[in-house]
Each structure stands twice: as C-alpha cells, then as structure tokens.
Write a protein that holds these residues in place. Sequence first.
Motif, PDB file in Angstrom:
ATOM      1  N   VAL A 121      43.898  37.181  32.235  1.00  0.00           N
ATOM      2  CA  VAL A 121      44.393  37.992  33.356  1.00  0.00           C
ATOM      3  C   VAL A 121      43.793  37.481  34.659  1.00  0.00           C
ATOM      4  N   TYR A 122      42.488  37.210  34.627  1.00  0.00           N
ATOM      5  CA  TYR A 122      41.820  36.772  35.853  1.00  0.00           C
ATOM      6  C   TYR A 122      42.439  35.490  36.402  1.00  0.00           C
ATOM      7  N   TRP A 123      42.574  34.480  35.563  1.00  0.00           N
ATOM      8  CA  TRP A 123      43.073  33.196  36.063  1.00  0.00           C
ATOM      9  C   TRP A 123      44.557  33.264  36.403  1.00  0.00           C
ATOM     10  N   LEU A 124      45.317  34.018  35.644  1.00  0.00           N
ATOM     11  CA  LEU A 124      46.737  34.200  35.976  1.00  0.00           C
ATOM     12  C   LEU A 124      46.881  34.833  37.347  1.00  0.00           C
ATOM     13  N   TRP A 125      46.099  35.878  37.558  1.00  0.00           N
ATOM     14  CA  TRP A 125      46.205  36.573  38.829  1.00  0.00           C
ATOM     15  C   TRP A 125      45.754  35.678  39.981  1.00  0.00           C
ATOM     16  N   LEU A 126      44.635  34.983  39.807  1.00  0.00           N
ATOM     17  CA  LEU A 126      44.112  34.118  40.862  1.00  0.00           C
ATOM     18  C   LEU A 126      45.119  33.029  41.236  1.00  0.00           C
ATOM     19  N   ASP A 129      42.554  28.277  48.917  1.00  0.00           N
ATOM     20  CA  ASP A 129      42.294  28.365  47.476  1.00  0.00           C
ATOM     21  C   ASP A 129      40.799  28.487  47.198  1.00  0.00           C
ATOM     22  N   ILE A 130      40.008  27.728  47.929  1.00  0.00           N
ATOM     23  CA  ILE A 130      38.563  27.784  47.722  1.00  0.00           C
ATOM     24  C   ILE A 130      38.035  29.177  48.034  1.00  0.00           C
ATOM     25  N   LYS A 131      38.501  29.758  49.124  1.00  0.00           N
ATOM     26  CA  LYS A 131      38.066  31.129  49.417  1.00  0.00           C
ATOM     27  C   LYS A 131      38.429  32.062  48.274  1.00  0.00           C
ATOM     28  N   ALA A 132      39.624  31.880  47.732  1.00  0.00           N
ATOM     29  CA  ALA A 132      40.060  32.761  46.640  1.00  0.00           C
ATOM     30  C   ALA A 132      39.167  32.607  45.410  1.00  0.00           C
ATOM     31  N   ILE A 133      38.869  31.353  45.022  1.00  0.00           N
ATOM     32  CA  ILE A 133      38.033  31.195  43.824  1.00  0.00           C
ATOM     33  C   ILE A 133      36.598  31.655  44.075  1.00  0.00           C
ATOM     34  N   CYS A 134      36.235  31.796  45.344  1.00  0.00           N
ATOM     35  CA  CYS A 134      34.917  32.348  45.674  1.00  0.00           C
ATOM     36  C   CYS A 134      34.942  33.882  45.761  1.00  0.00           C
ATOM     37  N   GLY A 135      36.095  34.466  45.463  1.00  0.00           N
ATOM     38  CA  GLY A 135      36.163  35.933  45.453  1.00  0.00           C
ATOM     39  C   GLY A 135      36.456  36.545  46.799  1.00  0.00           C
ATOM     40  N   ILE A 136      36.944  35.722  47.719  1.00  0.00           N
ATOM     41  CA  ILE A 136      37.321  36.273  49.023  1.00  0.00           C
ATOM     42  C   ILE A 136      38.813  36.545  48.998  1.00  0.00           C
ATOM     43  N   TRP A 137      39.143  37.825  48.883  1.00  0.00           N
ATOM     44  CA  TRP A 137      40.544  38.230  48.840  1.00  0.00           C
ATOM     45  C   TRP A 137      40.661  39.585  49.509  1.00  0.00           C
ATOM     46  N   PRO A 138      41.882  40.047  49.778  1.00  0.00           N
ATOM     47  CA  PRO A 138      42.044  41.288  50.529  1.00  0.00           C
ATOM     48  C   PRO A 138      41.342  42.469  49.857  1.00  0.00           C
ATOM     49  N   GLU A 139      40.792  43.354  50.659  1.00  0.00           N
ATOM     50  CA  GLU A 139      40.297  44.639  50.157  1.00  0.00           C
ATOM     51  C   GLU A 139      41.410  45.310  49.352  1.00  0.00           C
ATOM     52  N   ASN A 140      41.017  46.047  48.341  1.00  0.00           N
ATOM     53  CA  ASN A 140      41.986  46.816  47.547  1.00  0.00           C
ATOM     54  C   ASN A 140      42.963  45.944  46.763  1.00  0.00           C
ATOM     55  N   ALA A 141      42.661  44.662  46.662  1.00  0.00           N
ATOM     56  CA  ALA A 141      43.512  43.814  45.829  1.00  0.00           C
ATOM     57  C   ALA A 141      43.420  44.310  44.387  1.00  0.00           C
ATOM     58  N   ARG A 142      44.509  44.137  43.651  1.00  0.00           N
ATOM     59  CA  ARG A 142      44.541  44.541  42.249  1.00  0.00           C
ATOM     60  C   ARG A 142      45.097  43.396  41.415  1.00  0.00           C
ATOM     61  N   ALA A 143      44.439  43.114  40.304  1.00  0.00           N
ATOM     62  CA  ALA A 143      44.924  42.109  39.381  1.00  0.00           C
ATOM     63  C   ALA A 143      45.549  42.859  38.214  1.00  0.00           C
ATOM     64  N   ASN A 144      46.872  42.942  38.210  1.00  0.00           N
ATOM     65  CA  ASN A 144      47.552  43.860  37.304  1.00  0.00           C
ATOM     66  C   ASN A 144      46.892  45.224  37.498  1.00  0.00           C
ATOM     67  N   ARG A 145      46.399  45.825  36.465  1.00  0.00           N
ATOM     68  CA  ARG A 145      45.799  47.146  36.652  1.00  0.00           C
ATOM     69  C   ARG A 145      44.295  47.073  36.887  1.00  0.00           C
ATOM     70  N   PHE A 146      43.749  45.865  37.008  1.00  0.00           N
ATOM     71  CA  PHE A 146      42.296  45.735  37.095  1.00  0.00           C
ATOM     72  C   PHE A 146      41.816  45.496  38.521  1.00  0.00           C
ATOM     73  N   ASP A 147      40.578  45.858  38.751  1.00  0.00           N
ATOM     74  CA  ASP A 147      39.909  45.492  39.993  1.00  0.00           C
ATOM     75  C   ASP A 147      39.459  44.033  39.847  1.00  0.00           C
ATOM     76  N   PRO A 148      39.965  43.139  40.703  1.00  0.00           N
ATOM     77  CA  PRO A 148      39.618  41.729  40.529  1.00  0.00           C
ATOM     78  C   PRO A 148      38.124  41.436  40.663  1.00  0.00           C
ATOM     79  N   ASP A 149      37.393  42.283  41.379  1.00  0.00           N
ATOM     80  CA  ASP A 149      35.941  42.081  41.439  1.00  0.00           C
ATOM     81  C   ASP A 149      35.297  42.294  40.071  1.00  0.00           C
ATOM     82  N   ASP A 150      35.805  43.269  39.338  1.00  0.00           N
ATOM     83  CA  ASP A 150      35.277  43.494  37.987  1.00  0.00           C
ATOM     84  C   ASP A 150      35.612  42.317  37.081  1.00  0.00           C
ATOM     85  N   LEU A 151      36.851  41.835  37.173  1.00  0.00           N
ATOM     86  CA  LEU A 151      37.242  40.684  36.362  1.00  0.00           C
ATOM     87  C   LEU A 151      36.391  39.474  36.709  1.00  0.00           C
ATOM     88  N   ARG A 152      36.206  39.264  38.005  1.00  0.00           N
ATOM     89  CA  ARG A 152      35.415  38.110  38.439  1.00  0.00           C
ATOM     90  C   ARG A 152      33.981  38.202  37.931  1.00  0.00           C
TER      91      ARG A 152
END
Lengths: 223, 223
Positions: free
Chosen positions: A74-79, A100-123
């Motif tokens: 889920v994490y890599w699909l979403w990223l 892309d580098i910012k994204a793989i470093c976990g810099i993404w919009p506040e309140n982003a959702r990876a499917n039903r998950f919090d992407p910070d938790d997945l990361r």
Amino acid sequence: MPRYLIDPDPGLALRDLSSAMGTRILSEGLALMNEIGLEAFTFKKLAERMGSTEVTVYHYFANKQRLLQYYFQVYWLWLATHCKQEGRNLADPLERLQGDIKAICGIWPENARANRFDPDDLRALVINEGSKSFLHKNVDSDNELKLFKPYKDLCAHIAGEVKACSPRAKHARSFATTLVEMAHSLEFAMHHLPALTELSEKKDRKQLAAYLIDLANRYVAQK
Amino acid sequence: MPRYLIDPDPGLALRDLSSAMGTRILSEGLALMNEIGLEAFTFKKLAERMGSTEVTVYHYFANKQRLLQYYFQVYWLWLATHCKQEGRNLADPLERLQGDIKAICGIWPENARANRFDPDDLRALVINEGSKSFLHKNVDSDNELKLFKPYKDLCAHIAGEVKACSPRAKHARSFATTLVEMAHSLEFAMHHLPALTELSEKKDRKQLAAYLIDLANRYVAQK
DNA sequence: ACTTGTATTATAGTATTACTATACTTGCAG
DNA sequence: CTGCAAGTATAGTAATACTATAATACAAGT
C-alpha cells in the motif's frame, strides 16, 4: 467496485478486506505493529485489541509477514501514485525528480491519505519494519509472486526521471534505489543511530530531502 | 593475552570464547545462520549440529540476537582495521576513499581472514541479516550499550576521507553512511531483486564498487 | 419459509521456540 | 585432594504460530 484507488496484490490476503472486520484488522494491525514491532506482534494480541479472535484474523491473513507485506505494498503504491500525480504539473525533469525526493522523504500535503491509512503511519512502519518484508529466506519465492513490484515500480519511475535529467547516466536505476533506500535508512539513523548522520541535529525531513536533492543534483549535473 | 587482533564488546558474550567450545559455537553458528537465516536459527539446532547441548550454547550467549550482534561487530571492526591499514600507503585522500569503497564492496585480498572468520561469510551474513541487529524495539538500549560502535566508527572513518577530499562538504557523514549502506543493499538487490539495479546483469562486486566510486567522485568533485 | 453459503466464534490441540532451573559429572589448577 | 569452572542431563514453562473441528449467526436466493 473496488473500494480503493489502488489495491495491493489480492493474493496477499485470504479474504476480501472491505468488510467491517477487514477494515478493523488493517487499521488496528498497523497501529499495533507500529507500537510493539513485528517480532512482538501476534495475531492473538491483535484480536484481543480488536475484541475478536485469533482464528478470525487467520482467516484474513496467513501470517503476520503477509500483513506486513500488505502495508508495504500500500505504501509504495500510494507513493508512486502521488509522485506521478505531482509530476504532471512539472515540465522540467529535475523539478520532477526533486518533487519525488521530497515525497520519499515523507514531505507531502497535510491530511494526505493512502487509501484508508495515514501515510505517516505507513512510512513509520516501512522505515522500522519494511525491510523484513524481503530480508528472509523466502525472498526469491515472494519475488516470483511479484510482492515487491510496487516498490520496484517506484524505483523505476524515479530512475526514469534521473534518465530524463541525465540521459547518459549508466546507473540510473541503482541511483534511484540509492535515493529511496537512503530516504528511509537515514531517517532511521537520525532517530536511533545519530552518529551516522549530520541530520540527527535537527531531525528534520526537509534537511533529509535537502541532502538527497543535493546528492541528485551532483549526480545528474556532470558529463 | 587477547586471542584476537580486534575483539568485539566483551558484554556481548557471557563467557570467554577462546575455548574449544567457544570456537566451535562461533564458527558453526556463522555457517548455520548463513544457511537457514536468523528466523529459523535456534540454539537447539546449533547445538545438535555441534553435537553439544542447547544449555551449553546458552552459557555463551544470552540469545541469538547477541550472537548476530557479535558477528556484526567482528565484521565492522575487521573492515575498519583493513581500511585504515590499506590507507596508510596512500597519500591521496581520494585514492584512500576509493580503496575504502572497494573494501566495503567486499573486494579484499584472497585468503583474507577476519579474526578466525572468513570475511566473505561475515559479509554474507551482515548483508542478509545484519540490519536485524538494530531494526527492533531495543535499538536505543542496545545503542546505549555501544553495540553499534564498530559500524559507526567505520562510517566515521570514511566520512573523514570524504572530508579530506572535499573539506566544505556539509554532509560527509551522511554520504559515508550512504556508501556503506548501499554497498550492502545493492549487493542484496542484485541477487534477489534484480529490477532495482543495473548491477544485476553481471552480479560483479567490481561493478558495484565502480558505481559507488563514480558516485563518490561526483559528490566530492563539485564546489 | 427453507435452504444454502459465508462469516465469525468457540474450543481444542500440536510442534516449536526461547528460554530457566536444578543437579550431576568431569577435569584441572592451586 | 579439594574446589571450582565447564559442560551435560533432565525437566519444565509460557508463549508462538499455527491447524482442526464444530457450532452459531445472518443474509441471499428459490
């Protein structure tokens, strides 16, 4: 009708996860795995936390490694989806690569959702436990099942941007993998093995991204 | 009188390992751990293989994680010693850095020995299982026990060479860690997840070293 | 209303893991 | 010849990672 924008390999789960029970297994499972780590995590503990039973969880996943691999996918699909989406608005490949580098470093919009998950938790999970998805003796058979495809696809996407910046680069894929791996292992280092990196001083994802962007600029600049 | 040139932290083992039994535990343990992987490895299986008993092994090591961390320390201690030794004959820091990169890629003299171990066996173990030394919930307490010091010391040594090549580099330590980590994870990738790197085609350590030397040259060259 | 099937639960049981405890033996060092 | 450390034998425990079987609940189709 699929419940998610992007779905992991259906072979990972034994049963459809869109039910109420499936939803709870996935969300509580992520939280518990992050809290206690993969080694201490058991389906029994998860069931107790959910007020359900061990056997029920076993009806959804064959074992905890498969559940981990589910989150990993889920994490890599979403990223990858996120990176490709952001890249559409950018004509310059170097800007896309930096995005892309910012994204793989976990810099993404506040309140982003990876499917039903919090992407910070997945990361967090992927940083701390993710490599256990493939660092075991079944790696080759799991790879034949294409379980690591989403991860490889993101690396391939980034390798494409590297190539676009520097068409004669001989090691674009290796370098893309370098960026992705280090985005995770330096984040781990800066929290747990601070001597390994200057980034430990501020523990800031933006600084992590700045290091990797600098590395990429230097890699792409020459020749 | 110490039996070894370089000894791991004495706190890792419960008993002196220079005895015949200690020697066999260490050598058979390395072989078995490489054969079946850390998850399947148990002290019972090791004892059976050695014709000894589980309890005896428990008198030497508290658990298999400590045994893994022992090998982890030996490997990095030996590598750092080797790198520093080789570097003495070289006046140019860039040449020293390139020599270090070859070493972390597993390019060293035939018949080299790391204490009593074959460094190729240690390297294989550290590539496949090494990160499980620190990827767990006890990482912070283990770090306080200085269990990862030899690893950090090698990274620090390489960071020193980077600094010598490029005194104004802001991320010398992060970059040294990048080199060391990627020397291992790209070797794993080229054998098990070949899509991640061009190096899978030839599966050659020299090519791996060539990629990292190229990366280092680019990193060190500018500004 | 009745049957069928799917999801969940209850209960039980197994082999293995990861130890810990106790006591005995053996060899060697003082 | 005595004491002590090293190794062995035997036993036992709580937890893990499952598997098996059967009962229940509920929903959909005929």
